[in-house]
Scaffold this motif. Structure first.
Motif, PDB file in Angstrom:
ATOM      1  N   TYR A 186       0.609  -0.945   0.002  1.00 55.97           N
ATOM      2  CA  TYR A 186      -0.088   0.088  -0.023  1.00 55.97           C
ATOM      3  C   TYR A 186       0.951   1.554   0.259  1.00 55.97           C
ATOM      4  O   TYR A 186       0.594   2.450  -1.027  1.00 55.97           O
ATOM      5  N   ASP A 213       2.424   1.549  -3.372  1.00 57.45           N
ATOM      6  CA  ASP A 213       1.974   2.368  -4.472  1.00 57.45           C
ATOM      7  C   ASP A 213       1.439   3.652  -4.094  1.00 57.45           C
ATOM      8  O   ASP A 213       0.553   4.249  -5.107  1.00 57.45           O
ATOM      9  N   MET A 265      -6.458   9.648   1.356  1.00 58.06           N
ATOM     10  CA  MET A 265      -6.805   8.460   1.979  1.00 58.06           C
ATOM     11  C   MET A 265      -7.177   8.809   3.300  1.00 58.06           C
ATOM     12  O   MET A 265      -7.739   7.752   4.139  1.00 58.06           O
ATOM     13  N   CYS A 276     -11.163   6.531   3.630  1.00 58.82           N
ATOM     14  CA  CYS A 276     -10.878   5.804   4.322  1.00 58.82           C
ATOM     15  C   CYS A 276     -10.562   6.114   5.455  1.00 58.82           C
ATOM     16  O   CYS A 276     -10.506   5.220   6.750  1.00 58.82           O
ATOM     17  N   TYR A 285      -8.381   6.816   7.893  1.00 55.14           N
ATOM     18  CA  TYR A 285      -6.733   6.200   8.488  1.00 55.14           C
ATOM     19  C   TYR A 285      -6.488   7.925   9.226  1.00 55.14           C
ATOM     20  O   TYR A 285      -6.208   8.572   8.850  1.00 55.14           O
ATOM     21  N   PRO A 298      -0.596   7.510   3.387  1.00 57.65           N
ATOM     22  CA  PRO A 298       0.734   6.863   3.314  1.00 57.65           C
ATOM     23  C   PRO A 298       1.467   7.633   3.577  1.00 57.65           C
ATOM     24  O   PRO A 298       2.541   7.485   3.967  1.00 57.65           O
ATOM     25  N   ARG A 307       5.047  -6.445  -6.409  1.00 64.84           N
ATOM     26  CA  ARG A 307       3.881  -5.599  -6.063  1.00 64.84           C
ATOM     27  C   ARG A 307       4.937  -4.814  -4.485  1.00 64.84           C
ATOM     28  O   ARG A 307       5.193  -3.519  -3.230  1.00 64.84           O
TER      29      ARG A 307
END
Ligand code: 3HC
Length: 285
Positions: free
Chosen positions: A196, A199, A218, A222, A224, A228, A255
């Motif tokens: 994650y 990405d 994010m 989401c 969080y 990130p 990944r």
């Protein structure tokens, strides 16, 4: 397995946090650094965190003093000889860790349990540097250690069942929640978190949004606590780069491959909060 005395090797970001919560939970705690300068820095970090806990109303002043009374700093590995548990939190280098464990194995009493705070290296490889493979496991704490509730407790195929269960009990005694993991690189959290985070960097490289917009998306989209790229600065870009390389080496999956921008930032010394600059500028904070 009666744990009364805990040794912590490494007093950086993670080691300091681990030593702090052990001392705060009433365990006699010895923390070891390689030289006086790093030891002073680490002990100062613990002092500041305990002060913050008092300021935030999470710890009474007398409990802070009690915790400090339980804590000893040393630069001498021999001072860990009578520890019931030794938690290692040094640099993510298998070579350095194996060298340390081989030395500790000759110093720490035979009944002592060894635990690595590695986030991505294989516990089995470190255990094999010692003669106490059944008393060896992983204890992966999360940053910031005094706040984050989780600890991944990692068993190898050699870890003794009773040692594993009793170590989980020890983790609960620190006010943390254990999850049981097998010895797979990245365990549970980094197996999901690292792709994650990488990405998000790839997204930035591709221009899906600005640093601020990716984080805001994010965080607000989401729920969080941090976006990130803020989290990457918080964890350290060098640390993330080490982890990604280890996981890529292990799984050979795209990944886990570190994106070029991550490598460039590490080479440029933009390591996140700790160096004053990462995706954001912290030079004034
Ligand atoms: N000691 C004890 N408690 C403390 C404290 C301290 N030194 N400092 C703060 N606290 C308490 C506060 O009182 C507060 O408690 P409350 O919620 O009951 O009021 C709580 O901790 C949060 O503190 P703050 O209000 O000061 O901080 P924020 O609300 O800004 O949150 C954060 C900061 C906890 C870092 C949050 O942003 C967060 O959760 N971020 C994500 C962190 C994360 O994902 N960590 C994992 C990284 S991955 C990793 O470590 C693995 C590695 O292998 C990569």
């Amino acid at each position: 397995m009666q744990i009364e005395k805990v040794g912590v090797v490494g007093c950086g970001l993670m080691g300091a946090g681990i030593a702090e919560i052990c001392a705060k939970s009433g365990y006699e705690t010895v923390v070891r650094e390689v030289n006086d300068e790093l030891l002073t820095k680490g002990l100062d970090r613990i002092g500041r965190s305990l002060d913050k806990a008092v300021c935030k109303g999470k710890l009474e002043e007398n409990k802070k003093e009690e915790a400090l009374g339980k804590l000893t700093g040393t630069t001498n590995l021999e001072d860990l000889a009578d520890c019931d548990l030794v938690v290692e939190a040094i640099i993510e280098s298998l070579e350095h860790k194996c060298e340390l464990y081989a030395a500790l194995d000759g110093i720490v009493k035979k009944s002592g349990v060894f635990a690595s705070n590695t986030s991505s290296l294989t516990i089995t490889e470190m255990a094999m540097a010692t003669k106490r493979t059944e008393r060896f496991l992983g204890l992966h704490f999360f940053n910031p250690v005094p706040i984050m509730k989780l600890v991944e407790v990692v068993r190898t195929i050699m870890t003794d069942d009773q040692v594993f269960e009793e170590t989980k009990e020890f983790i609960r005694s620190l006010g943390k929640e254990p999850v049981s993991c097998q010895d797979n690189s990245g365990f549970i959290v980094n197996r999901l978190l690292v792709p994650y985070l990488l990405d998000a960097i790839r997204g930035l490289e591709e221009g899906i949004g600005t640093v601020e917009d990716i984080d805001k998306a994010m965080q607000l989209g989401c729920g969080y606590p941090m976006g990130p790229l803020t989290l990457l600065d918080f964890v350290g870009l060098d640390t993330t780069y080490y982890i990604a390389n280890i996981m890529f080496e292990e799984y050979r999956e795209k990944r886990f491959a570190p994106p070029p921008l991550l490598k460039q930032m590490v080479l440029a010394g933009r390591l996140g909060r700790k160096s004053g600059r990462g995706f954001y500028d912290y030079s004034n904070s």
